[in-house]
Write an enzyme that holds these catalytic residues in place. Structure first.
Site, PDB file in Angstrom:
ATOM      1  N   HIS A 349       0.803  -1.231   0.000  1.00  0.00           N
ATOM      2  CA  HIS A 349       0.000   0.000   0.000  1.00  0.00           C
ATOM      3  C   HIS A 349       0.830   1.272   0.000  1.00  0.00           C
ATOM      4  O   HIS A 349       0.278   2.359   0.173  1.00  0.00           O
ATOM      5  CB  HIS A 349      -0.920   0.049   1.220  1.00  0.00           C
ATOM      6  CG  HIS A 349      -2.000  -0.980   1.210  1.00  0.00           C
ATOM      7  ND1 HIS A 349      -3.265  -0.741   0.729  1.00  0.00           N
ATOM      8  CD2 HIS A 349      -1.992  -2.273   1.607  1.00  0.00           C
ATOM      9  CE1 HIS A 349      -3.998  -1.832   0.849  1.00  0.00           C
ATOM     10  NE2 HIS A 349      -3.245  -2.782   1.381  1.00  0.00           N
ATOM     11  N   LYS A 535      -8.671  13.254   4.664  1.00  0.00           N
ATOM     12  CA  LYS A 535      -7.722  12.137   4.592  1.00  0.00           C
ATOM     13  C   LYS A 535      -6.772  12.251   5.785  1.00  0.00           C
ATOM     14  O   LYS A 535      -6.744  13.285   6.447  1.00  0.00           O
ATOM     15  CB  LYS A 535      -6.942  12.164   3.279  1.00  0.00           C
ATOM     16  CG  LYS A 535      -6.340  13.544   2.973  1.00  0.00           C
ATOM     17  CD  LYS A 535      -5.721  13.617   1.605  1.00  0.00           C
ATOM     18  CE  LYS A 535      -6.692  13.691   0.437  1.00  0.00           C
ATOM     19  NZ  LYS A 535      -6.942  12.447  -0.247  1.00  0.00           N
ATOM     20  N   ARG A 536      -5.993  11.202   6.075  1.00  0.00           N
ATOM     21  CA  ARG A 536      -4.994  11.303   7.146  1.00  0.00           C
ATOM     22  C   ARG A 536      -4.115  12.536   6.901  1.00  0.00           C
ATOM     23  O   ARG A 536      -3.880  12.912   5.757  1.00  0.00           O
ATOM     24  CB  ARG A 536      -4.089  10.064   7.157  1.00  0.00           C
ATOM     25  CG  ARG A 536      -4.715   8.801   7.688  1.00  0.00           C
ATOM     26  CD  ARG A 536      -3.716   7.649   7.661  1.00  0.00           C
ATOM     27  NE  ARG A 536      -3.302   7.334   6.318  1.00  0.00           N
ATOM     28  CZ  ARG A 536      -2.054   7.031   5.947  1.00  0.00           C
ATOM     29  NH1 ARG A 536      -1.081   6.984   6.839  1.00  0.00           N
ATOM     30  NH2 ARG A 536      -1.772   6.758   4.703  1.00  0.00           N
ATOM     31  N   LYS A 541       0.524  14.182   1.465  1.00  0.00           N
ATOM     32  CA  LYS A 541      -0.839  14.453   0.997  1.00  0.00           C
ATOM     33  C   LYS A 541      -1.072  15.950   0.764  1.00  0.00           C
ATOM     34  O   LYS A 541      -2.043  16.350   0.162  1.00  0.00           O
ATOM     35  CB  LYS A 541      -1.859  13.894   1.980  1.00  0.00           C
ATOM     36  CG  LYS A 541      -1.824  12.355   2.085  1.00  0.00           C
ATOM     37  CD  LYS A 541      -2.828  11.829   3.087  1.00  0.00           C
ATOM     38  CE  LYS A 541      -2.708  10.343   3.343  1.00  0.00           C
ATOM     39  NZ  LYS A 541      -3.405   9.513   2.337  1.00  0.00           N
ATOM     40  N   THR A 641      -8.575   6.733  -1.725  1.00  0.00           N
ATOM     41  CA  THR A 641      -9.940   6.221  -1.879  1.00  0.00           C
ATOM     42  C   THR A 641     -10.978   7.308  -1.597  1.00  0.00           C
ATOM     43  O   THR A 641     -12.107   7.203  -2.074  1.00  0.00           O
ATOM     44  CB  THR A 641     -10.202   4.988  -0.975  1.00  0.00           C
ATOM     45  OG1 THR A 641      -9.640   5.220   0.312  1.00  0.00           O
ATOM     46  CG2 THR A 641      -9.595   3.737  -1.581  1.00  0.00           C
ATOM     47  N   LYS A 645     -14.785   8.195  -3.381  1.00  0.00           N
ATOM     48  CA  LYS A 645     -16.045   8.472  -2.673  1.00  0.00           C
ATOM     49  C   LYS A 645     -16.600   9.831  -3.075  1.00  0.00           C
ATOM     50  O   LYS A 645     -17.807   9.997  -3.284  1.00  0.00           O
ATOM     51  CB  LYS A 645     -15.803   8.495  -1.156  1.00  0.00           C
ATOM     52  CG  LYS A 645     -15.411   7.170  -0.573  1.00  0.00           C
ATOM     53  CD  LYS A 645     -14.856   7.357   0.841  1.00  0.00           C
ATOM     54  CE  LYS A 645     -13.966   6.195   1.199  1.00  0.00           C
ATOM     55  NZ  LYS A 645     -13.118   6.476   2.368  1.00  0.00           N
TER      56      LYS A 645
HETATM   57  C1  26Q Z   1       3.433   1.164  10.462  1.00  0.00           C
HETATM   58  C2  26Q Z   1       4.347   0.841  11.429  1.00  0.00           C
HETATM   59  C3  26Q Z   1       4.078   1.043  12.768  1.00  0.00           C
HETATM   60  C4  26Q Z   1       2.847   1.553  13.114  1.00  0.00           C
HETATM   61  C5  26Q Z   1       1.914   1.852  12.142  1.00  0.00           C
HETATM   62  C6  26Q Z   1       2.195   1.660  10.825  1.00  0.00           C
HETATM   63  C7  26Q Z   1       1.205   2.008   9.782  1.00  0.00           C
HETATM   64  C8  26Q Z   1      -0.033   2.507  10.125  1.00  0.00           C
HETATM   65  C9  26Q Z   1      -0.954   2.851   9.157  1.00  0.00           C
HETATM   66  C10 26Q Z   1       1.490   1.858   8.440  1.00  0.00           C
HETATM   67  C11 26Q Z   1       0.570   2.210   7.482  1.00  0.00           C
HETATM   68  C12 26Q Z   1      -0.663   2.707   7.825  1.00  0.00           C
HETATM   69  C13 26Q Z   1      -1.680   3.098   6.845  1.00  0.00           C
HETATM   70  C14 26Q Z   1      -1.508   3.112   5.563  1.00  0.00           C
HETATM   71  C15 26Q Z   1      -2.572   3.509   4.628  1.00  0.00           C
HETATM   72  O1  26Q Z   1      -3.696   3.784   5.017  1.00  0.00           O
HETATM   73  N1  26Q Z   1      -2.266   3.519   3.326  1.00  0.00           N
HETATM   74  C16 26Q Z   1      -3.231   3.899   2.309  1.00  0.00           C
HETATM   75  O2  26Q Z   1      -3.817   2.729   1.803  1.00  0.00           O
HETATM   76  C17 26Q Z   1      -4.894   3.054   0.948  1.00  0.00           C
HETATM   77  C18 26Q Z   1      -5.566   1.755   0.552  1.00  0.00           C
HETATM   78  O3  26Q Z   1      -4.771   1.057  -0.352  1.00  0.00           O
HETATM   79  C19 26Q Z   1      -4.417   3.844  -0.250  1.00  0.00           C
HETATM   80  O4  26Q Z   1      -5.543   4.238  -0.990  1.00  0.00           O
HETATM   81  C20 26Q Z   1      -3.635   5.070   0.192  1.00  0.00           C
HETATM   82  O5  26Q Z   1      -3.066   5.681  -0.932  1.00  0.00           O
HETATM   83  C21 26Q Z   1      -2.563   4.671   1.187  1.00  0.00           C
HETATM   84  O6  26Q Z   1      -1.948   5.823   1.714  1.00  0.00           O
END
Ligand code: 26Q
Length: 802
Positions: A349, A535-536, A541, A641, A645
């Site tokens: 991702h 978004k986050r 972003k 995503t 939406k």
């Molecule tokens: C990693 C290590 C330690 C703690 C937390 C994490 C962690 C937490 C959240 C790593 C990644 C995330 C979230 C990632 C995320 O939401 N990615 C998004 O995934 C979507 C679905 O595929 C995409 O549409 C987005 O582009 C992408 O940013």
């Protein structure tokens, strides 16, 4: 099973009487809510049972989606919709004089995720059930979901989100399916009747108890399972935890969701969490295989089980399945490896290096000694298999253990038969850049699966009036088959439809304006452009680019340059340790204060940063959006995503050619999207040549200079240090997200949007095209592709198709 209004009313009265000894007039909304949930559970319980039986007796292959995040939001309305009961219940409630929306709002969001990745997992659960596949989720039952975001003096504060406080209405504790998970200790191999078997010493044992949540398919009789694991003291280990504090240590394992992809705190606990749900999930799958399917004929395993690794967080599933097969079930290594590879598949991702998980060897070894040795052996054999065939550099770059770290993405790729990205550009970048070595080694493993969203939630539930307009124009088949939505384009010149569309949007905006007033006190004009970025919060972003645009608009208005009225709406949560993201929040809030309280500005420009963005809030914001901000630095957003939406709700997108934005542009045509900014080659050129000098741009461009200077020249009160931090960031040669490089092009795209806005009919036409083409991003279709191309599933019997 159809439900009439009268039948529903009868059941509601019975439930109130039985559970609360109340009649309708005395009952609280909470009690009514609980009773409706109970009616819904009764409605799907036989489907849930029958699906389980059908899956076992007909021996369908099942997929298990392993994800450290699931973000379903609320389930009452979506369960009602999928049972085919939503309209009936809404109408019956109205007849009873009850406010159904208010009662439904009692349900807390199930916020077991940070953002897109978790929301995608939840959408896939809905789509797996709705398309009639046997597909289950496997994750963690966090006691506290993603924290609750509050703004105090413009700063983000994090509060615990005790979502289970009122009790979860949907979960079922399945005591009998508990398993044990081991941590720590030491082991040595002993010869047990000719099989080298690990003997453990000093490991601690945690009991994993599953809580199952039904995932009800859309009007098809299917109900799958989302299994979430909770950690408890194992009875056999009770004496090791004499005090409450000791017990808490075990329970803490499933307490909190890590809201962090940017810091290294709590890594050990996070590692424990990962192993915990991976081991528990695989054990329960293997138990099921032995008990209900093929006994111990493990060669058959991949014909019945697919395990999907959602990002690297569950990547140790590769090693854990090897451990279960080799150690516990005495399958020889080579056979076990072939089974594992056929079973596992992996989705990446992100292309951001810092988000590709690596674990420190010493930490891993201490917590999971046997698993570490298994990974070492996988790595050794991997290296051996390539020696003499490829150059040493290739082996060094791709092996799993190196520099005292375990590279989880490498483990996932080496142990899977499929590796996919989440949008065409993202997959292409994986193949050509980030995972290029692996692509050379295993080109057949790589494939793209562009993300999707569940249109049921984002149109049928969140925007019922739009759903009705679709019914009225193209008929209601689109509710089953989103391809039908393309027919909506035939209404491009239909004045009545265009007017209806405009009216629906206006009504949604009025509703949101009310919510904004209630939540923030800010009064916004529903006739203004509702410009939305949700978004986050992350530097890539580029909420910062939107911020600069707001400052520019403010300066224009102050200088007497006019613009159409605009309400800029942000929703974004920052990871607690992500300093820059939190500084951005503070500056946006300070700018909002300045702009919103300037009498000269009035309602020409408003800036609204809504607290605690989550799925429920998204359901209120997105149907009211005119503009969708998708402005990440090209190459950085894997897919996105919220872009999908917003498009499905008729917002027009302002977009860099990143992630799925490219595919949105392909779908709607360049005249129906405001595309701008550097393309991927230009971005990579900056990185390769190290020739990004934003200060030169700033010195040469007086408009840019004036905008950026506002951050430090006292224009924006209350955020001196944060404004300075942003200023310094924008102007540094090492600013990797190239905000200023896209500034001018972004302003230009916004100018164009303003021009189109002035022509209401044209705007509605573009909006209509976006809605029609959102069918391309229906997660049902995405799931069909996963099912046929990766998991090789067939459909379970579908009854009750309306
Ligand atoms: C990693 C290590 C330690 C703690 C937390 C994490 C962690 C937490 C959240 C790593 C990644 C995330 C979230 C990632 C995320 O939401 N990615 C998004 O995934 C979507 C679905 O595929 C995409 O549409 C987005 O582009 C992408 O940013």
């Amino acid at each position: 099973m159809t439900l009439t209004k009268e039948e529903f009313k009868k059941r509601l009265k019975e439930k109130l009487d039985r559970h609360f000894e109340e009649n309708l007039s005395q009952a609280s909304n909470e009690d009514i809510f609980a009773c409706i949930c109970s009616i819904v559970r009764d409605g799907y319980s036989s489907k849930w049972r029958r699906t389980r039986i059908a899956e076992t007796t007909n021996q369908h292959k099942q997929t298990y989606y392993f994800s450290i995040e699931f973000l379903p939001g609320t389930l009452l309305k979506s369960n009602l919709l999928n049972l085919g009961w939503l309209d009936t219940v809404e109408a019956a409630m109205k007849e009873l004089g009850l406010d159904f929306d208010k009662i439904a709002a009692i349900e807390p969001d199930m916020a077991l995720g940070n953002g897109g990745l978790g929301r995608l997992a939840a959408a896939f659960m809905d789509s797996l059930a709705s398309t009639g596949y046997a597909g289950n989720g496997n994750g963690l039952r966090y006691k506290y979901g993603l924290f609750k975001q509050k703004f105090v003096n413009g700063y983000q504060k994090e509060l615990p989100n005790d979502w289970l406080q009122q009790g979860d209405y949907w979960e079922v504790r399945r005591e009998s399916k508990s398993v044990l998970v081991h941590f720590g200790g030491r082991y040595h191999m002993v010869d047990d009747h000719g099989w080298m078997t690990p003997q453990y010493d000093g490991a601690s044992v945690v009991r994993a108890v599953p809580y199952d949540v039904a995932m009800v398919g859309y009007r098809n009789g299917v109900a799958n399972t989302l299994r979430l694991w909770d950690a408890e003291i194992a009875p056999e280990d009770e004496l090791n935890y004499p005090s409450i504090a000791d017990r808490r240590k075990v329970e803490d394992l499933t307490s909190i969701l890590y809201p962090d992809d940017s810091n290294y705190d709590g890594r050990l606990l996070r590692l424990k969490q990962e192993y915990f749900f991976v081991s528990a999930g695989l054990q329960s799958i293997v138990n099921f295989f032995i008990k209900d399917l093929k006994g111990t004929d493990f060669k058959e395993f991949p014909n019945y089980v697919a395990v999907h690794i959602n990002d690297t967080h569950p990547a140790m599933a590769v090693a854990e399945l090897m451990r279960l097969l080799v150690d516990e079930h005495r399958v020889d290594w080579d056979t076990a490896w072939s089974i594992t590879q056929k079973t596992m598949s992996y989705t990446n991702h992100t292309i951001m290096a810092e988000a590709l998980e690596k674990w420190d060897v010493n930490m891993f070894k201490q917590l999971l000694p046997r698993l570490f040795d298994i990974i070492t052996e996988i790595d050794r054999r991997y290296v051996e298999s390539l020696e003499g065939k490829v150059d040493g550099g290739m082996i060094d770059r791709t092996r799993i253990i190196k520099d005292n770290q375990i590279h989880m993405a490498h483990l996932a790729i080496i142990g899977s038969h499929s590796v996919n990205g989440v949008a065409a550009l993202h997959t292409q970048l994986l193949e050509t850049e980030v995972l290029h070595d692996f692509y050379e080694l295993y080109p057949d493993r790589f494939n793209n699966k562009t993300n999707g969203i569940t249109l049921r939630r984002w149109i049928q539930i969140a925007n019922p009036e739009l759903a009705k307009l679709l019914d009225k124009t193209i008929g209601s088949k689109w509710r089953y088959d989103s391809k039908e939505m393309l027919k909506f384009e035939e209404y491009y010149h239909d004045t009545a439809t265009l007017n209806s569309l405009t009216k629906i949007k206006a009504d949604n905006k009025k509703k949101l304006a009310k919510v904004i007033k209630e939540k923030t006190g800010i009064v916004v004009d529903p006739d203004a452009i509702f410009d939305v970025q949700v978004k986050r919060l992350h530097a890539y972003k580029r909420q910062t680019l939107k911020l600069l645009h707001v400052i520019k608009l403010y300066q224009d208005l102050k200088a007497g340059i006019s613009h159409p009225k605009r309400v800029v709406i942000f929703g974004a949560i920052a990871a607690p340790s992500y300093v820059f993201a939190k500084q951005v929040i503070k500056v946006i809030n300070s700018v909002a204060d300045l702009v919103n309280n300037d009498p000269e500005i009035g309602d020409k420009l408003k800036v609204v940063f809504l607290e605690n963005y989550n799925v429920s809030l998204a359901e209120q914001i997105i149907p009211a959006a005119d503009l969708s901000e998708q402005i990440s630095t090209t190459t950085k957003e894997a897919s996105g995503t919220s872009n999908m939406k917003l498009m499905a709700n008729g917002a027009l997108t302002v977009a860099t050619m990143d992630g799925a934005n490219i595919e949105i542009k392909d779908a709607v045509g360049s005249e129906n999207i405001f595309a701008f900014g550097l393309d991927k080659d230009e971005v990579y050129k900056y990185y390769a040549n190290h020739n990004y000098h934003p200060r030169d741009m700033y010195e040469k461009d007086p408009v840019m200079k004036k905008t950026v200077d506002a951050l430090i020249d006292g224009t924006i009160p209350g955020c001196q240090s944060e404004g300075r931090a942003l200023y310094d960031n924008f102007l540094g040669d090492n600013e990797q997200f190239l905000v200023l490089a896209d500034f001018e092009a972004y302003l230009h795209a916004q100018d164009l949007a303003e021009k189109v806005w002035k022509n209401k009919r044209q705007w509605a036409q573009k909006s209509l095209v976006n809605i029609a083409h959102s069918e391309r991003f229906d997660s049902d279709k995405t799931i069909e592709r996963y099912a046929s191309e990766i998991w090789h599933l067939d459909k379970v019997e579908i009854e009750e198709k309306a």
